[in-house]
Design a protein around this motif. Sequence first.
Motif, PDB file in Angstrom:
ATOM      1  N   LEU A  96       0.868  -1.211   0.107  1.00  0.00           N
ATOM      2  CA  LEU A  96       0.065   0.304  -0.126  1.00  0.00           C
ATOM      3  C   LEU A  96       0.747   1.305   0.046  1.00  0.00           C
ATOM      4  N   GLY A  97       2.017   1.301   0.570  1.00  0.00           N
ATOM      5  CA  GLY A  97       3.037   2.298   0.689  1.00  0.00           C
ATOM      6  C   GLY A  97       3.376   2.979  -0.649  1.00  0.00           C
ATOM      7  N   TYR A  98       3.310   2.111  -1.704  1.00  0.00           N
ATOM      8  CA  TYR A  98       3.674   2.479  -3.350  1.00  0.00           C
ATOM      9  C   TYR A  98       2.356   3.176  -3.760  1.00  0.00           C
ATOM     10  N   PHE A  99       1.137   2.902  -3.026  1.00  0.00           N
ATOM     11  CA  PHE A  99      -0.074   3.488  -3.808  1.00  0.00           C
ATOM     12  C   PHE A  99      -0.388   4.781  -2.983  1.00  0.00           C
ATOM     13  N   ALA A 100       0.017   4.862  -1.848  1.00  0.00           N
ATOM     14  CA  ALA A 100      -0.051   6.033  -1.096  1.00  0.00           C
ATOM     15  C   ALA A 100       0.614   7.331  -1.587  1.00  0.00           C
ATOM     16  N   LYS A 101       2.037   6.617  -2.143  1.00  0.00           N
ATOM     17  CA  LYS A 101       3.022   7.606  -2.687  1.00  0.00           C
ATOM     18  C   LYS A 101       2.601   8.078  -3.818  1.00  0.00           C
ATOM     19  N   ALA A 102       1.783   7.455  -4.543  1.00  0.00           N
ATOM     20  CA  ALA A 102       1.215   7.677  -5.876  1.00  0.00           C
ATOM     21  C   ALA A 102      -0.184   8.621  -5.790  1.00  0.00           C
ATOM     22  N   GLY A 103      -0.540   8.889  -4.530  1.00  0.00           N
ATOM     23  CA  GLY A 103      -1.530   9.780  -4.277  1.00  0.00           C
ATOM     24  C   GLY A 103      -2.856   9.047  -4.110  1.00  0.00           C
ATOM     25  N   LEU A 104      -2.740   7.951  -4.014  1.00  0.00           N
ATOM     26  CA  LEU A 104      -4.262   7.116  -3.992  1.00  0.00           C
ATOM     27  C   LEU A 104      -4.642   7.061  -2.318  1.00  0.00           C
ATOM     28  N   THR A 105      -5.786   7.122  -1.927  1.00  0.00           N
ATOM     29  CA  THR A 105      -6.218   7.156  -0.667  1.00  0.00           C
ATOM     30  C   THR A 105      -6.101   5.650  -0.399  1.00  0.00           C
ATOM     31  N   CYS A 106      -5.635   5.088   0.712  1.00  0.00           N
ATOM     32  CA  CYS A 106      -5.484   3.624   0.744  1.00  0.00           C
ATOM     33  C   CYS A 106      -6.113   3.140   2.082  1.00  0.00           C
ATOM     34  N   ALA A 107      -6.548   1.931   2.098  1.00  0.00           N
ATOM     35  CA  ALA A 107      -7.176   1.301   3.103  1.00  0.00           C
ATOM     36  C   ALA A 107      -6.724  -0.454   3.137  1.00  0.00           C
ATOM     37  N   GLY A 108      -6.603  -0.835   4.399  1.00  0.00           N
ATOM     38  CA  GLY A 108      -6.076  -2.475   4.454  1.00  0.00           C
ATOM     39  C   GLY A 108      -6.904  -2.901   5.415  1.00  0.00           C
ATOM     40  N   THR A 109      -6.923  -4.554   5.149  1.00  0.00           N
ATOM     41  CA  THR A 109      -7.707  -5.098   6.151  1.00  0.00           C
ATOM     42  C   THR A 109      -6.673  -6.036   6.503  1.00  0.00           C
ATOM     43  N   GLU A 110      -6.797  -6.617   7.716  1.00  0.00           N
ATOM     44  CA  GLU A 110      -5.781  -7.512   8.451  1.00  0.00           C
ATOM     45  C   GLU A 110      -6.482  -8.239   9.546  1.00  0.00           C
ATOM     46  N   ILE A 111      -5.943  -9.560   9.714  1.00  0.00           N
ATOM     47  CA  ILE A 111      -6.354 -10.437  10.663  1.00  0.00           C
ATOM     48  C   ILE A 111      -5.783 -10.331  11.923  1.00  0.00           C
ATOM     49  N   ALA A 112      -4.420  -9.888  11.912  1.00  0.00           N
ATOM     50  CA  ALA A 112      -3.391  -9.578  12.980  1.00  0.00           C
ATOM     51  C   ALA A 112      -3.533  -8.437  13.520  1.00  0.00           C
ATOM     52  N   LYS A 113      -3.622  -8.040  14.956  1.00  0.00           N
ATOM     53  CA  LYS A 113      -3.719  -6.789  15.484  1.00  0.00           C
ATOM     54  C   LYS A 113      -2.564  -6.087  15.547  1.00  0.00           C
ATOM     55  N   SER A 114      -1.557  -6.914  15.631  1.00  0.00           N
ATOM     56  CA  SER A 114      -0.059  -6.231  15.577  1.00  0.00           C
ATOM     57  C   SER A 114       0.041  -5.739  14.109  1.00  0.00           C
ATOM     58  N   MET A 115      -0.392  -5.985  13.312  1.00  0.00           N
ATOM     59  CA  MET A 115      -0.191  -5.580  11.880  1.00  0.00           C
ATOM     60  C   MET A 115      -0.781  -4.185  11.681  1.00  0.00           C
ATOM     61  N   VAL A 116      -2.106  -4.377  12.222  1.00  0.00           N
ATOM     62  CA  VAL A 116      -3.268  -2.983  12.222  1.00  0.00           C
ATOM     63  C   VAL A 116      -2.404  -2.051  12.802  1.00  0.00           C
ATOM     64  N   ASP A 117      -1.959  -2.181  14.042  1.00  0.00           N
ATOM     65  CA  ASP A 117      -1.494  -1.242  14.994  1.00  0.00           C
ATOM     66  C   ASP A 117      -0.103  -0.580  14.256  1.00  0.00           C
ATOM     67  N   PHE A 118       0.693  -1.729  13.675  1.00  0.00           N
ATOM     68  CA  PHE A 118       1.787  -1.304  13.123  1.00  0.00           C
ATOM     69  C   PHE A 118       1.421  -0.186  12.017  1.00  0.00           C
TER      70      PHE A 118
END
Length: 247
Positions: free
Chosen positions: A57-79
């Motif tokens: 997602l970092g590359y899409f954020a850098k290209a100016g897109l609004t980004c969202a992610g889903t994750e099953i691991a809380k540690s990843m969401v926090d990160f």
Amino acid sequence: MENYVANSFDKNYAAAWSMDQGGFSAGLAQNLLNYLKKNKINAKSCLDICCGTGEFLGYFAKAGLTCAGTEIAKSMVDFCKEKYPTQSFTLTKAIYDLPVKGKFDVITCNHDMVNTIERFVDWQKLFKEVEDHLTRDGVFMFDYYTKTKLQNWNEVTYEESDNMDHVSAIRKGMDNKCIMNEVYYIKNDDGTYNKTFDVQVEAYFENDEIVAALNKAGFKHVTLCNFSLEPATDTATRNRIHVIARR
Ligand SMILES: C[S@@+](CC[C@H](N)C(=O)[O-])C[C@H]1O[C@@H](n2cnc3c(N)ncnc32)[C@H](O)[C@@H]1O
């Protein structure tokens, strides 16, 4: 760096995974951005299912897109929330849970995470959910390990580098499944190691039934591609297929 934590997908695993696999996400993100440009698709938003550390997602954020992610691991969401405070990350219980409001121009699920869905009915559920969350000209891109790769995969590999060692043990499981054990030993400055690991079961299905399920979910244009996201001519023998599905 945290001390050894005997939990799958802890923060150490995130760091190790990123060092080991980050290049795949970077290359694929670039190839998808090129695909969008080449096809004159003016995408403004992207949802990455199983977003991990937000590498892709970092590359899409850098290209100016609004980004969202889903994750099953809380540690990843926090990160991710810490790394990208202006983007949106949601903790989910299943891969086909897309509780994110709104529609996206691009939805992705990479690194064969779709293979972690063991029942085909749940692949179908995911495809339908994705179709519901895409804008009219939206693009769904995902990749999967094929039957060719998973049907008889028994392999143990060991890689050593300056900052970590990696042991991967993959063995054929029951029916259409493979069991993958990944262990990383991250080297500390004082010569000690931090061990972190993940165990994952992956299942394969036939290319034809995957395409048929995508069509049934409402995707009219489905292309089986290589890593460059160009149509693949060798789908029967490929180990990994990247799919571009459009409505
Ligand atoms: C390969 S990594 C993510 C890579 C990420 N898409 C990228 O390229 O930067 C896979 C992630 O999927 C997450 N995951 C595994 N099963 C999941 C599920 N059922 N739903 C959501 N996330 C899941 C794991 O916690 C892990 O962080």
